[in-house]
Write a protein that holds these residues in place. Structure first.
Motif, PDB file in Angstrom:
ATOM      1  N   GLU A   3      76.036  84.443 -10.605  1.00  0.00           N
ATOM      2  CA  GLU A   3      77.096  83.301 -11.301  1.00  0.00           C
ATOM      3  C   GLU A   3      76.593  81.955 -11.656  1.00  0.00           C
ATOM      4  N   SER A   4      77.614  81.548 -12.536  1.00  0.00           N
ATOM      5  CA  SER A   4      76.914  80.199 -13.163  1.00  0.00           C
ATOM      6  C   SER A   4      78.135  79.346 -12.611  1.00  0.00           C
ATOM      7  N   ALA A 128      72.899  91.165  -5.209  1.00  0.00           N
ATOM      8  CA  ALA A 128      73.534  89.996  -5.379  1.00  0.00           C
ATOM      9  C   ALA A 128      72.849  88.805  -5.248  1.00  0.00           C
ATOM     10  N   SER A 129      72.797  87.969  -5.717  1.00  0.00           N
ATOM     11  CA  SER A 129      72.046  86.609  -5.519  1.00  0.00           C
ATOM     12  C   SER A 129      72.458  85.887  -4.156  1.00  0.00           C
ATOM     13  N   ARG A 130      71.753  85.375  -3.212  1.00  0.00           N
ATOM     14  CA  ARG A 130      72.373  85.130  -1.930  1.00  0.00           C
ATOM     15  C   ARG A 130      73.022  83.669  -2.325  1.00  0.00           C
ATOM     16  N   ALA A 160      69.810  89.133  -1.992  1.00  0.00           N
ATOM     17  CA  ALA A 160      68.536  89.005  -1.885  1.00  0.00           C
ATOM     18  C   ALA A 160      68.376  87.302  -2.432  1.00  0.00           C
ATOM     19  N   ASN A 161      67.244  86.798  -2.119  1.00  0.00           N
ATOM     20  CA  ASN A 161      67.008  85.396  -2.736  1.00  0.00           C
ATOM     21  C   ASN A 161      66.121  85.546  -4.258  1.00  0.00           C
ATOM     22  N   PRO A 162      66.688  84.548  -5.141  1.00  0.00           N
ATOM     23  CA  PRO A 162      66.308  84.831  -6.330  1.00  0.00           C
ATOM     24  C   PRO A 162      64.441  85.182  -6.477  1.00  0.00           C
ATOM     25  N   ASN A 163      63.761  84.408  -5.732  1.00  0.00           N
ATOM     26  CA  ASN A 163      62.194  84.773  -5.516  1.00  0.00           C
ATOM     27  C   ASN A 163      62.057  86.224  -4.819  1.00  0.00           C
ATOM     28  N   ALA A 165      63.461  88.919  -6.068  1.00  0.00           N
ATOM     29  CA  ALA A 165      63.896  89.938  -7.020  1.00  0.00           C
ATOM     30  C   ALA A 165      63.835  89.070  -8.475  1.00  0.00           C
ATOM     31  N   LYS A 166      63.116  89.566  -9.348  1.00  0.00           N
ATOM     32  CA  LYS A 166      62.918  89.095 -10.830  1.00  0.00           C
ATOM     33  C   LYS A 166      64.437  89.248 -11.512  1.00  0.00           C
ATOM     34  N   TRP A 167      64.982  90.459 -11.095  1.00  0.00           N
ATOM     35  CA  TRP A 167      66.541  90.671 -11.859  1.00  0.00           C
ATOM     36  C   TRP A 167      67.286  89.150 -11.634  1.00  0.00           C
ATOM     37  N   LEU A 168      67.486  88.863 -10.659  1.00  0.00           N
ATOM     38  CA  LEU A 168      68.228  87.621 -10.364  1.00  0.00           C
ATOM     39  C   LEU A 168      67.714  86.550 -11.180  1.00  0.00           C
ATOM     40  N   GLU A 169      66.353  86.341 -11.327  1.00  0.00           N
ATOM     41  CA  GLU A 169      66.124  84.985 -12.289  1.00  0.00           C
ATOM     42  C   GLU A 169      66.377  85.467 -13.677  1.00  0.00           C
ATOM     43  N   VAL A 170      66.475  86.538 -14.295  1.00  0.00           N
ATOM     44  CA  VAL A 170      66.793  86.876 -15.530  1.00  0.00           C
ATOM     45  C   VAL A 170      68.256  86.659 -15.749  1.00  0.00           C
TER      46      VAL A 170
END
Length: 204
Positions: A3-4, A128-130, A160-163, A165-170
């Motif tokens: 989310e943003s 989902a991002s933690r 998961a945390n962003p680091n 799973a690269k999906w979360l960073e994208v």
């Protein structure tokens, strides 16, 4: 999924008017790993400030985020988003931010299922991002999402945390670009990625 911005309803300048929930779909995390590898390599070469533990668009220059989105636009990656104008959220939904967050994510999941956006996938891994440190809140979030899943659809849910799973960073970069469009009427990032957005719906 990421989310943003926030779901706070204070009028302080730190709070945003819009809240964005975004899903990203990709056949393999390798696509996202390639994107982030090139982004970090380019950022390092240009000596651009970047948080190396994980990529967070709000902490980076627009050039770095734009580079990420440009690379995403060339991969087999698509996204779906709902846009929330917090001024229009009914008062009864503002009482519990955690329940509101669960409702919004679950609502996007329902929309994607209704539009058959998952129909060509035999099995999905939903990451989902933690967002919370509380194990109880995270478990409640996952249970809520499972209740919104169609019985015929096979989805495994994970936080998961962003680091991790690269999906979360994208997906963070995509969500940030959409937020910039609605919050600031800034299309500079959105225009780079708009051809990869297959669902964009304002619900409030």
């Amino acid at each position: 999924m990421d989310e943003s911005w926030d779901l706070w309803f204070s009028w302080r300048w730190l709070c945003s008017k819009y809240f964005i929930v975004t899903f990203l779909m990709s056949k393999s995390e390798k696509d996202c790993e390639i994107v982030m590898k090139h982004v970090r390599r380019r950022a390092n070469w240009r000596k651009t400030k970047i948080y190396w533990s994980f990529f967070h668009s709000n902490n980076l220059s627009k050039n770095v985020v734009k580079r990420c989105l440009d690379l995403v636009s060339r991969r087999e990656i698509v996204s779906m988003s709902i846009i929330v104008n917090k001024d229009n959220i009914p008062y009864n939904l503002k009482n519990n931010i955690h329940d509101l967050y669960n409702f919004l994510v679950g609502h996007l999941l329902e929309i994607c299922q209704q539009k058959n956006l998952f129909s060509h996938w035999e099995k999905l891994l939903f990451i989902a991002s933690r967002r919370e440190t509380s194990k109880n809140l995270n478990n409640k979030f996952l249970e809520y999402l499972k209740s919104k899943k169609h019985n015929l659809l096979q989805i495994d849910f994970k936080i998961a945390n962003p680091n991790q799973a690269k999906w979360l960073e994208v997906v963070d970069a995509i969500s940030f670009a959409i937020h910039q469009k609605y919050e600031f009427d800034d299309l500079s990032l959105y225009s780079v990625i708009k051809n990869k957005i297959i669902l964009e719906k304002q619900i409030f």
